[in-house]
Write a protein that holds these residues in place. Sequence first.
Motif, PDB file in Angstrom:
ATOM      1  N   ARG A 208       0.872  -1.171   0.000  1.00 35.90           N
ATOM      2  CA  ARG A 208       0.000   0.000   0.000  1.00 35.90           C
ATOM      3  C   ARG A 208       0.908   1.219   0.000  1.00 35.90           C
ATOM      4  O   ARG A 208       1.848   1.292   0.786  1.00 35.90           O
TER       5      ARG A 208
ATOM      6  N   GLU B 257       0.673   5.420   0.048  1.00 35.54           N
ATOM      7  CA  GLU B 257      -0.274   6.489   0.351  1.00 35.54           C
ATOM      8  C   GLU B 257      -0.185   7.698  -0.567  1.00 35.54           C
ATOM      9  O   GLU B 257      -1.205   8.254  -0.949  1.00 35.54           O
TER      10      GLU B 257
ATOM     11  N   GLY C 104      -3.348   6.015  -1.571  1.00 39.12           N
ATOM     12  CA  GLY C 104      -3.738   4.761  -0.940  1.00 39.12           C
ATOM     13  C   GLY C 104      -3.813   3.585  -1.893  1.00 39.12           C
ATOM     14  O   GLY C 104      -4.553   2.639  -1.651  1.00 39.12           O
TER      15      GLY C 104
END
Length: 174
Positions: A48, A50, A124
């Motif tokens: 992941r 951001e 994200g």
Amino acid sequence: MATPLAGLVELRSTAFTDGRGSFLNAFRLEEMHAWWGHRAVHQINVSRTERVGAIRGLHGQQGPTPEAKLVRCLRGRVFDVAVDVRPGSSTRGQWRSLELTPEAGNAWLIPEGVLHGFQVLEAGSELLYVHSAPYRPGDQVGVVWNDPELAIAWPLPALDLSQRDQQLPLLAAL
């Protein structure tokens, strides 16, 4: 769909969607056997990232444990890049890019000897990786994201590069 880089393939899947949401078959060996072949599945990872503009890569694994990867975007949107660094390859030093999104249901199959990297286009963003070999830190290779020989056309200014990624060598040093 095959690309000009031998073994680099864009795979497309169609999600089943109804009022509850959707279901996507992210990896089904019976359907992908023509591309995945007899490779084992050693790891499945999720990353992941951001910040929009962040770049991860360009990475791969060679030596005694080379790896192929299937990379799919689970959330968000990324500019995904594959770079051929295979010795003796007629396409060594060439790269291909693809926008990966959950809505497109697409994925890359990145063969052994081809590096992978991406830039986040939506905050994200999450990627799913299926690896054909176990992680071996000593077999990791990479090329710096802004190598002038590659001249990758990243769509956004580069942000949030790791120390490791900033210190990767140029392609000529591999």
